[in-house]
Design a protein around this motif. Structure first.
Motif, PDB file in Angstrom:
ATOM      1  N   ASP A 142    -153.897  22.005  68.998  1.00 22.52           N
ATOM      2  CA  ASP A 142    -154.747  20.802  69.068  1.00 22.52           C
ATOM      3  C   ASP A 142    -153.913  19.563  69.381  1.00 22.52           C
ATOM      4  O   ASP A 142    -154.319  18.716  70.176  1.00 22.52           O
ATOM      5  CB  ASP A 142    -155.483  20.613  67.736  1.00 22.52           C
ATOM      6  N   ILE A 143    -152.740  19.454  68.753  1.00 23.70           N
ATOM      7  CA  ILE A 143    -151.879  18.290  68.978  1.00 23.70           C
ATOM      8  C   ILE A 143    -151.361  18.261  70.408  1.00 23.70           C
ATOM      9  O   ILE A 143    -151.360  17.216  71.067  1.00 23.70           O
ATOM     10  CB  ILE A 143    -150.708  18.292  67.973  1.00 23.70           C
ATOM     11  N   VAL A 144    -150.928  19.421  70.908  1.00 20.73           N
ATOM     12  CA  VAL A 144    -150.409  19.493  72.278  1.00 20.73           C
ATOM     13  C   VAL A 144    -151.512  19.199  73.280  1.00 20.73           C
ATOM     14  O   VAL A 144    -151.286  18.506  74.292  1.00 20.73           O
ATOM     15  CB  VAL A 144    -149.769  20.876  72.540  1.00 20.73           C
ATOM     16  N   SER A 145    -152.720  19.700  73.023  1.00 15.64           N
ATOM     17  CA  SER A 145    -153.846  19.439  73.928  1.00 15.64           C
ATOM     18  C   SER A 145    -154.174  17.956  73.988  1.00 15.64           C
ATOM     19  O   SER A 145    -154.526  17.417  75.041  1.00 15.64           O
ATOM     20  CB  SER A 145    -155.086  20.222  73.468  1.00 15.64           C
ATOM     21  N   ARG A 146    -154.016  17.268  72.860  1.00 19.64           N
ATOM     22  CA  ARG A 146    -154.343  15.844  72.789  1.00 19.64           C
ATOM     23  C   ARG A 146    -153.208  14.960  73.304  1.00 19.64           C
ATOM     24  O   ARG A 146    -153.435  14.022  74.066  1.00 19.64           O
ATOM     25  CB  ARG A 146    -154.643  15.470  71.328  1.00 19.64           C
ATOM     26  N   ASP A 147    -151.975  15.270  72.907  1.00 25.77           N
ATOM     27  CA  ASP A 147    -150.853  14.360  73.179  1.00 25.77           C
ATOM     28  C   ASP A 147    -149.851  14.861  74.215  1.00 25.77           C
ATOM     29  O   ASP A 147    -148.973  14.108  74.634  1.00 25.77           O
ATOM     30  CB  ASP A 147    -150.084  14.073  71.879  1.00 25.77           C
ATOM     31  N   GLY A 148    -149.933  16.139  74.608  1.00 25.08           N
ATOM     32  CA  GLY A 148    -148.962  16.689  75.547  1.00 25.08           C
ATOM     33  C   GLY A 148    -147.884  17.493  74.830  1.00 25.08           C
ATOM     34  O   GLY A 148    -147.833  17.565  73.600  1.00 25.08           O
ATOM     35  N   GLU A 149    -147.019  18.114  75.622  1.00 17.61           N
ATOM     36  CA  GLU A 149    -145.976  18.981  75.075  1.00 17.61           C
ATOM     37  C   GLU A 149    -145.003  18.204  74.183  1.00 17.61           C
ATOM     38  O   GLU A 149    -144.751  17.023  74.388  1.00 17.61           O
ATOM     39  CB  GLU A 149    -145.194  19.649  76.207  1.00 17.61           C
ATOM     40  N   TYR A 167    -148.032  22.777  55.832  1.00 20.74           N
ATOM     41  CA  TYR A 167    -148.867  22.046  54.864  1.00 20.74           C
ATOM     42  C   TYR A 167    -148.769  20.555  55.185  1.00 20.74           C
ATOM     43  O   TYR A 167    -147.677  20.019  55.341  1.00 20.74           O
ATOM     44  CB  TYR A 167    -148.414  22.293  53.422  1.00 20.74           C
ATOM     45  N   GLY A 168    -149.927  19.905  55.227  1.00 17.34           N
ATOM     46  CA  GLY A 168    -149.946  18.463  55.469  1.00 17.34           C
ATOM     47  C   GLY A 168    -149.813  18.132  56.944  1.00 17.34           C
ATOM     48  O   GLY A 168    -149.912  19.004  57.812  1.00 17.34           O
ATOM     49  N   PRO A 169    -149.573  16.852  57.248  1.00 17.60           N
ATOM     50  CA  PRO A 169    -149.512  16.423  58.648  1.00 17.60           C
ATOM     51  C   PRO A 169    -148.330  17.027  59.390  1.00 17.60           C
ATOM     52  O   PRO A 169    -147.246  17.193  58.831  1.00 17.60           O
ATOM     53  CB  PRO A 169    -149.374  14.893  58.536  1.00 17.60           C
ATOM     54  N   LEU A 170    -148.560  17.367  60.660  1.00 16.36           N
ATOM     55  CA  LEU A 170    -147.508  17.863  61.536  1.00 16.36           C
ATOM     56  C   LEU A 170    -147.019  16.714  62.407  1.00 16.36           C
ATOM     57  O   LEU A 170    -147.821  15.916  62.891  1.00 16.36           O
ATOM     58  CB  LEU A 170    -148.015  18.987  62.439  1.00 16.36           C
ATOM     59  N   SER A 171    -145.722  16.630  62.616  1.00 19.73           N
ATOM     60  CA  SER A 171    -145.164  15.623  63.518  1.00 19.73           C
ATOM     61  C   SER A 171    -144.519  16.329  64.699  1.00 19.73           C
ATOM     62  O   SER A 171    -143.548  17.076  64.517  1.00 19.73           O
ATOM     63  CB  SER A 171    -144.118  14.759  62.801  1.00 19.73           C
ATOM     64  N   GLY A 172    -145.067  16.106  65.864  1.00 22.13           N
ATOM     65  CA  GLY A 172    -144.483  16.654  67.086  1.00 22.13           C
ATOM     66  C   GLY A 172    -143.928  15.524  67.920  1.00 22.13           C
ATOM     67  O   GLY A 172    -144.619  14.536  68.169  1.00 22.13           O
ATOM     68  N   TYR A 173    -142.683  15.626  68.345  1.00 26.24           N
ATOM     69  CA  TYR A 173    -142.009  14.530  69.042  1.00 26.24           C
ATOM     70  C   TYR A 173    -141.917  14.814  70.540  1.00 26.24           C
ATOM     71  O   TYR A 173    -141.410  15.861  70.958  1.00 26.24           O
ATOM     72  CB  TYR A 173    -140.608  14.314  68.478  1.00 26.24           C
TER      73      TYR A 173
END
Length: 405
Positions: A142-149, A167-173
């Motif tokens: 879901d995060i990659v679909s919204r924000d990119g790789e 668990y909890g929020p994921l942070s993808g940089y």
């Protein structure tokens, strides 16, 4: 071959137990009994200038994640809670789940996705410990679909007996590298010297690392086809005859420091420059691209100056900006360049003063209806006529126009 249907069922059962035990019971229990709610508030309050940008919901998620980490980490409170009367009254499957989790501590990890063997399953590699593990996380897609790789992920993970879950929020940089994270850690804690110390620091207090979410969407900066990255290294050494280097370097000097700008690569986007401090006998090589840095190291080697191409600092502009924002202070990585910028500013101020003085002499000559002698006036005020001819002629012509009017 992995039985992903079996593993997914274990993940779903684990999620249900996690919600029932952690979210609906231990979260509030630990907040009250061991004041972890207050502790989390105090830790997060330090970074309120970051948290305020994302709102109350994000704060609540981080607070819950912090408390659960304190419970489930290696040496966490869950081991102590297993002995409490309130826990012993729980159903057997819940007590068993807690006992298993106490034997398999949760942890924060900076990891890269190595492959995706099945929908919502990812083979991950911890970039600091080197550990490979299987992760189940529908949120990553879901995060990659919204924000990119994403280049890197920062997650709190726990083991369910089959694989790991978040668990909890994921942070993808989008652009942070392991080198960027290590740089941030050393700015945060100057005692950190290796990956092991970084891992311990995150475990001890993950809140500042949580704040890296503020730069999570910043992309890599590419200019003229080159990815920008601050590459800096320093070593001991001497340069016996700097003048011999003028064929390959633009050489300038101030305050006991030589500035050696690599010709053709001294300008954008590479900015390949070395600094030689005579007194300290240190040589610093800097560049804004890897190509610029490697070319600089090779050029210095021709004159007997040996520096390692494995630089001390590899830092992306996105992390530089994010670290300064989180830590609320400037991080100056090239202080020696400031010496030359200040000198250039002083030289420009002196040049302007002399031009102003020349203009005054020209006004006197024109008022007396005489043709200003440019060479004589330039010599009198001590300014180069050749380097400033166009500017001086424009000043004279403007003065003549004003007088004639």
């Amino acid at each position: 071959m992995e039985d992903f249907l079996k593993i997914k069922k274990a993940c779903e059962e684990n999620t249900a137990l996690s919600v029932a035990i952690l979210d609906r019971f231990l979260l509030s229990y630990a907040s009250e009994k061991d004041k972890l709610g207050k502790e989390a508030d105090q830790k997060l309050h330090v970074y309120r200038h970051i948290i305020e940008k994302f709102g109350r919901h994000w704060f609540d998620m981080l607070k819950s994640q912090y408390i659960i980490h304190r419970l489930m980490k290696d040496g966490g409170l869950i081991t102590k809670y297993l002995k409490h009367a309130a826990i012993s009254s729980l159903e057997e499957n819940k007590r068993n789940w807690m006992a298993f989790q106490s034997e398999n501590p949760w942890r924060f990890t900076f990891s890269e996705v190595k492959s995706q063997p099945e929908k919502d399953f990812y083979q991950m590699e911890d970039v600091f410990s080197g550990e490979n593990y299987l992760l189940y996380s529908p949120s990553i897609k879901d995060i990659v679909s919204r924000d990119g790789e994403k280049e890197l992920w920062f997650n709190l993970i726990g083991f369910n007996g089959e694989c790991w879950q978040t668990y909890g929020p994921l942070s993808g940089y989008a652009s942070f590298s392991p080198d960027d994270i290590f740089f941030f850690a050393t700015e945060l804690n100057h005692l950190i010297e290796d990956e092991g110390a970084l891992i311990k620091d995150v475990d001890n207090n993950p809140t500042p690392y949580m704040m890296l979410f503020a730069g999570s969407t910043q992309p890599s900066v590419v200019h003229e086809g080159e990815r920008l990255v601050m590459v800096i290294t320093e070593g001991k050494g001497t340069v016996p005859n700097v003048q011999e280097m003028e064929g390959e370097f633009n050489v300038s000097y101030t305050g006991g420091v030589y500035r050696l700008g690599l010709k053709e690569l001294e300008v954008s986007p590479h900015f390949a420059v070395a600094y030689y401090n005579e007194k300290d006998q240190t040589i610093q090589a800097t560049a804004l691209t890897e190509k610029g840095f490697e070319s600089l190291i090779d050029a210095l080697a021709k004159f007997g100056v040996k520096l390692n191409k494995n630089a001390d600092i590899y830092l992306g502009p996105s992390m530089h900006n994010t670290a300064q924002e989180i830590l609320k202070r400037g991080i100056e990585l090239m202080p020696l360049e400031l010496m030359f910028e200040q000198e250039n500013e002083e030289e420009m101020d002196e040049e302007l003063r002399k031009l102003d003085q020349l203009a005054g002499l020209a006004i006197a000559a024109i008022t007396a209806e005489k043709e200003p002698d440019l060479e004589a006036l330039a010599a009198e005020v001590g300014i180069s006529l050749e380097n400033n001819r166009q500017v001086i002629e424009k000043i004279i012509n403007d003065l003549k126009d004003k007088v004639s009017k």
